[in-house]
Design a protein around this motif. Structure first.
Motif, PDB file in Angstrom:
ATOM      1  N   LEU A 198      16.101  48.033  58.308  1.00 23.70           N
ATOM      2  CA  LEU A 198      16.129  48.913  58.075  1.00 23.70           C
ATOM      3  C   LEU A 198      15.219  49.532  56.546  1.00 23.70           C
ATOM      4  N   ARG A 199      14.807  50.344  56.187  1.00 20.08           N
ATOM      5  CA  ARG A 199      14.154  50.498  54.947  1.00 20.08           C
ATOM      6  C   ARG A 199      14.741  52.133  54.276  1.00 20.08           C
ATOM      7  N   ARG A 200      15.233  51.619  53.555  1.00 19.75           N
ATOM      8  CA  ARG A 200      15.528  52.965  51.984  1.00 19.75           C
ATOM      9  C   ARG A 200      14.577  53.599  50.878  1.00 19.75           C
ATOM     10  N   GLY A 201      13.671  53.918  50.861  1.00 19.10           N
ATOM     11  CA  GLY A 201      12.919  53.358  49.537  1.00 19.10           C
ATOM     12  C   GLY A 201      12.020  52.443  49.321  1.00 19.10           C
ATOM     13  N   GLY A 202      12.437  51.868  48.115  1.00 15.53           N
ATOM     14  CA  GLY A 202      11.462  50.729  48.288  1.00 15.53           C
ATOM     15  C   GLY A 202      12.545  49.138  48.489  1.00 15.53           C
ATOM     16  N   ALA A 203      13.505  49.570  49.415  1.00 17.29           N
ATOM     17  CA  ALA A 203      14.525  48.248  49.534  1.00 17.29           C
ATOM     18  C   ALA A 203      15.133  47.800  50.901  1.00 17.29           C
ATOM     19  N   LEU A 204      14.272  47.353  51.307  1.00 22.27           N
ATOM     20  CA  LEU A 204      14.490  46.768  52.795  1.00 22.27           C
ATOM     21  C   LEU A 204      15.485  45.727  53.430  1.00 22.27           C
ATOM     22  N   VAL A 205      15.743  45.778  54.439  1.00 17.69           N
ATOM     23  CA  VAL A 205      16.804  44.745  54.829  1.00 17.69           C
ATOM     24  C   VAL A 205      15.381  43.764  55.835  1.00 17.69           C
ATOM     25  N   SER A 206      15.636  42.317  55.929  1.00 11.80           N
ATOM     26  CA  SER A 206      14.850  42.085  56.055  1.00 11.80           C
ATOM     27  C   SER A 206      14.688  41.848  57.843  1.00 11.80           C
TER      28      SER A 206
END
Ligand SMILES: Cc1cc2nc3c(=O)[nH]c(=O)nc-3n(C[C@H](O)[C@H](O)[C@H](O)COP(=O)(O)OP(=O)(O)OC[C@H]3O[C@@H](n4cnc5c(N)ncnc54)[C@H](O)[C@@H]3O)c2cc1C
Length: 263
Positions: free
Chosen positions: A249-257
């Motif tokens: 899952l990605r939100r902006g520049g944050a990503l769950v591996s």
């Protein structure tokens, strides 16, 4: 984090120090994630006395935050109000005697583990793969590969918000899974660890094995939260994340591996 804003305060508002006091210090950039805002004020004490005198003279209303290696900290974009304290060189002393090691709270876990090798002390190898400092490890009861800080700690020394020194035996730390129960505004300045006598080459080999295992199971050089998620009792955090459909899952520049560690 709420609290009194002292951003506009001149440096003369603060007690005189021997260490460094910096306004608007970009601390977020120096955390593991490398993101987040600035500390209104950053204090890097010269040594324990400098820190104690600063805390004693600092008005109690000013919020104080302590930052170790920033391996388990996400600084918000709005920054950190009040004074952020980071322990540097004056808190990285290491000394060994009789299978015990005294370490300043600013010491990196990796340096502590390496020092144990040269001192011929076994039992602290697990720390070589846990990013961060002794201070953060005490607060979080850091652990890996079946061992935690609570298994090797003899005692810790902390300063309270008024700069008074306290010595806590391991039993007084209130350790739980990735936490301790010591008052959140106490700052650890030193810890005493106990291992057992070990042949340096054997200890070094065990450390190399642990590092190899980690490299194989985790993206340790990426800007990741690593083992930041706590496992629920009897379960695994990664299973919950997977079940919630959050892998990748990605939100902006944050990503769950997309390739979560299952170790
Ligand atoms: C890639 C990666 C892998 C990881 N693997 C593991 C792992 O295997 N096992 C594990 O347990 N953790 C792991 N972590 C989490 C992290 O390494 C640990 O929580 C570590 O103990 C954090 O130390 P730090 O010095 O960076 O603490 P910080 O992130 O700077 O601070 C964490 C907490 O400790 C407090 N603190 C810091 N210094 C002091 C002090 N001197 N006195 C009082 N409080 C203090 C802070 O206020 C904060 O509440 C991993 C993190 C990453 C990024």
């Amino acid at each position: 984090m709420g609290g009194l804003t002292v951003a506009a305060a001149p440096a003369s508002t603060f007690p005189p120090v021997r260490g460094r006091l910096t306004a608007s210090a970009p601390v977020g950039r120096h955390t593991w994630f490398g993101v987040g805002g600035a500390a209104e004020w950053l204090f890097q004490p010269a040594d324990r006395d400098d820190l104690a005198q600063f805390l004693a003279a600092l008005p109690p209303i000013v919020p104080v935050t302590v930052l170790g290696g920033g391996a388990n900290t996400l600084v918000r974009d709005g920054g950190i109000p009040g004074v952020t304290i980071r322990l540097g060189r004056g808190f990285s002393r290491l000394a060994a005697a009789n299978a015990e090691i005294v370490a300043g709270a600013g010491t990196l876990h990796l340096n502590l583990a390496r020092f144990a090798v040269t001192a011929g002390i076994a039992g602290l190898e697990f720390l070589c793969g846990v990013p961060g400092t002794v201070g953060g490890g005490l607060r979080m009861n850091a652990g890996a590969y079946g061992r935690e800080i609570k298994d090797v700690l003899v005692s810790a020394t902390a300063l309270d918000r008024a700069g008074r020194e306290h010595r806590l035996d391991a039993a007084e730390m209130g350790f739980g899974y990735r936490c301790s129960a010591v008052a959140s505004d106490w700052i650890f300045v030193e810890a005493r660890f106990r291992g057992e006598p070990g042949e340096p080459s054997a200890v070094a080999r065990r450390m190399a094995e642990i590092r190899a295992l980690r490299e194989a199971s985790q993206p340790i050089r990426a800007r990741t939260g690593g083992s930041t998620f706590r496992n629920p009792p009897g379960g695994s955090a990664w299973r919950l994340i997977e079940a919630a459909g959050c892998r990748g899952l990605r939100r902006g520049g944050a990503l769950v591996s997309p390739s979560m560690s299952t170790s």
